[in-house]
Design an enzyme around this catalytic site. Sequence first.
Site, PDB file in Angstrom:
ATOM      1  N   THR A 160      -7.344   3.813   7.554  1.00 27.39           N
ATOM      2  CA  THR A 160      -6.067   4.602   8.012  1.00 27.39           C
ATOM      3  C   THR A 160      -5.120   3.346   8.694  1.00 27.39           C
ATOM      4  O   THR A 160      -5.597   2.176   8.858  1.00 27.39           O
ATOM      5  CB  THR A 160      -6.362   5.588   9.043  1.00 27.39           C
ATOM      6  OG1 THR A 160      -7.114   5.270   9.961  1.00 27.39           O
ATOM      7  CG2 THR A 160      -6.556   6.914   8.547  1.00 27.39           C
ATOM      8  N   ASP A 161      -3.992   3.622   8.852  1.00 28.62           N
ATOM      9  CA  ASP A 161      -2.963   2.671   9.705  1.00 28.62           C
ATOM     10  C   ASP A 161      -2.977   2.862  11.118  1.00 28.62           C
ATOM     11  O   ASP A 161      -1.867   2.733  11.677  1.00 28.62           O
ATOM     12  CB  ASP A 161      -1.613   2.948   8.890  1.00 28.62           C
ATOM     13  CG  ASP A 161      -1.501   2.884   7.504  1.00 28.62           C
ATOM     14  OD1 ASP A 161      -2.265   2.210   6.908  1.00 28.62           O
ATOM     15  OD2 ASP A 161      -1.012   4.112   6.749  1.00 28.62           O
ATOM     16  N   SER A 163      -1.203   2.283  16.661  1.00 27.28           N
ATOM     17  CA  SER A 163      -0.343   2.563  15.328  1.00 27.28           C
ATOM     18  C   SER A 163       0.066   1.348  14.571  1.00 27.28           C
ATOM     19  O   SER A 163       0.640   0.565  15.494  1.00 27.28           O
ATOM     20  CB  SER A 163       0.581   3.453  15.632  1.00 27.28           C
ATOM     21  OG  SER A 163       1.654   3.581  14.253  1.00 27.28           O
ATOM     22  N   ARG A 164      -0.533   1.212  13.510  1.00 25.48           N
ATOM     23  CA  ARG A 164      -0.207  -0.368  12.817  1.00 25.48           C
ATOM     24  C   ARG A 164       0.991  -0.336  12.259  1.00 25.48           C
ATOM     25  O   ARG A 164       1.725  -1.444  12.438  1.00 25.48           O
ATOM     26  CB  ARG A 164      -1.214  -0.616  11.942  1.00 25.48           C
ATOM     27  CG  ARG A 164      -2.533  -0.747  12.560  1.00 25.48           C
ATOM     28  CD  ARG A 164      -3.683  -1.135  11.822  1.00 25.48           C
ATOM     29  NE  ARG A 164      -5.151  -1.297  12.303  1.00 25.48           N
ATOM     30  CZ  ARG A 164      -5.908  -0.349  12.081  1.00 25.48           C
ATOM     31  NH1 ARG A 164      -5.882   0.387  10.967  1.00 25.48           N
ATOM     32  NH2 ARG A 164      -7.073  -0.308  12.765  1.00 25.48           N
ATOM     33  N   VAL A 165       1.647   0.519  11.798  1.00 23.73           N
ATOM     34  CA  VAL A 165       3.025   0.395  11.111  1.00 23.73           C
ATOM     35  C   VAL A 165       3.887   1.166  11.491  1.00 23.73           C
ATOM     36  O   VAL A 165       5.402   1.066  11.330  1.00 23.73           O
ATOM     37  CB  VAL A 165       2.722   0.809   9.476  1.00 23.73           C
ATOM     38  CG1 VAL A 165       2.107   0.013   9.066  1.00 23.73           C
ATOM     39  CG2 VAL A 165       2.564   2.112   9.428  1.00 23.73           C
TER      40      VAL A 165
END
Lengths: 522, 132
Positions: A353-354, A379-381
């Site tokens: 997951t991101d 949250s990466r994006v």
Amino acid sequence: MSTAIIERIKKEIESLDLNTFAEEVGVVTSVADGVAEIDGLASAQMMEMVVFDTDKDRSLKEALEDSEVLYGLILNLEEEVVKVVILGESTNVREGMFVKRTEQLLSVPVSDDVVGRVISPLGEPLDARGAIKADGHMPIERVAFGVMDRSSVNEPIHTGIKAIDSMIPIGRGQRELIIGDRQTGKTTIAIDTIINQKNEPKESRPICIYVAIGQKQSKTANIVRTLEEAGAMEYTTVISTSASEASPLLYLAPFAGAAVGEYFMLKGKDVLVVFDDLSKHAVAYRQMSLLLRRPPGREAYPGDIFYLHSRLLERSAKLSEKLGGGSITALPIIETQEGDVSAYIPTNVISITDGQIFLEGDLFNKGIRPALNVGISVSRVGSSAQTKAMKKVSGKIRLELAQFRELEAFMQFASDLDEETKARIESGRKFTELLKQKQNNPMPFYKQVVSLYAANGGIMDGAPVENVRAIEDAYLSYIERDHKKIFDTIESEKALTDDLTAQMDKAMTTFKDSHANLYTAK
Amino acid sequence: MLAESYAKAMYEVIEGGVSTPKAFERLDAVLVRRGHQKLKGPIVRTLSRYAKQKAVSDAPVVTVAIESSVKQFAKEIANAQKSFDATGEPTVFTDERQVGGFTFQYKGKYLDRSYKGKLVKLYRNITTSLIT
């Protein structure tokens, strides 16, 4: 019987093609634990649907009385036999029974009518509200869209939860894992997110799909009731499999959710899919794989358990404008045991997951709800999808809370604290209190911005911690009543202009003057 | 599982030309040597299932509701036999639950021309279209 019905039956009889053609059949040689071994079906394909010919050994009367078609799914093609998982009541399958090919890969019937309905992974209605007319079929398994078909995540999906929307923002097309022990509020976050979509303008409101994998039927019924009461079922589809159902159906459920989601995504719509939960999905897949005699690996899971989840979650995407610009945002849920995020399935899904929203039992028991561990949630994006207004007000909170956590740990050993430290701790406590939210009570994004701006601007200064939520409620009601324009502008502009901040500063000063009672201890 | 493997091996031995009594004699010796005598029952049962399956799959099978139907549908049965490339005289079974018509089965292919099949199809089509 009405004339219209008689006419339809007449038409049906006249137009029915009764010329039958040769079908490829196999014979059931053994049945056990929901898996049938079939002799024959030499040209069958993997993931092809087959039909068990339950009528062969029945009289006409019996066949008409029980006209349910029993499907199976080919999951193993072996040298001499084909292994089929039975998608239904396996007690109806007997040795020697014919199995017919359908020459169709497993697919789910879809149409706009599935919205607002509770369906099974095979698309059958479960809500006693009649049949669903299908526009077409979407394959349960399909290769995810490639790099060139996608665009970057640039639009937010608001959960309505202040702590998440401000610090762990999620974008449309992202895959954000919700992870935590049992009873820490994982499903609540997902359901609140679905309910919060009601606050989105109708044209950009995502279609929501809640996939219950092996859940208790009472839990799913409660969720459906909550969604109905909140008016969220009008844009939501629930795909339900209960704990008492056969493992193949549990295995199919999230793929069916992705297939229904893709139907809407390809129409250019945004979709939010909640997979509740993938731990149970992994267990169902393990059970099925062991029954299919596939070799077990770590923790007896089959070797392709990572691929199972990666190919599922890879199907969430933000499509390019050329393909309509639709998106699927996935919120998979994973249940950990005693907070162990390093177990096999949690680490797999974390890496796919991101980002993840990590919920902690200790925080939950302390009354901090949502019980979000801000330190390891990420949250990466999503930050690139966050609105300018939210970005502006959320920067300080993460820092404030990080400092508070450090000082809180230190505070346990120090008896005498200096004034600055005391002030920081006080402020951290207030922010923690501000980020608490009731269940099924998501807050629209513009209200969050106003609330967080006020908190950063010192609206809580001088107030006791226990009054923080009362101050927030009173302040938001005050803005709604006397400065509605502030909400409207933030909602439409999604940014904070100098003019707007000046208006909010002014409103805050007036509020503090007129609500002096909230700034004294009870 | 083990019995199935024995049965498969036995089947291949018999298919390979060894006479059935001789094959069983050798099987007994092997079972005694390996201490697997208890498996003889399941092996024989599985073996007979294989033989039955082979008999069915090798010869064309026609099923009719009443025996006289074979004459009535002789032309259609011959056509089916031709289209399936089926050789040999078909084995005829009667099953009155078929109501009428016939079914033809040969080497994993199946043609359902029974009245029961047609009536069930008609019923399902009508009920499905009325619901939707």
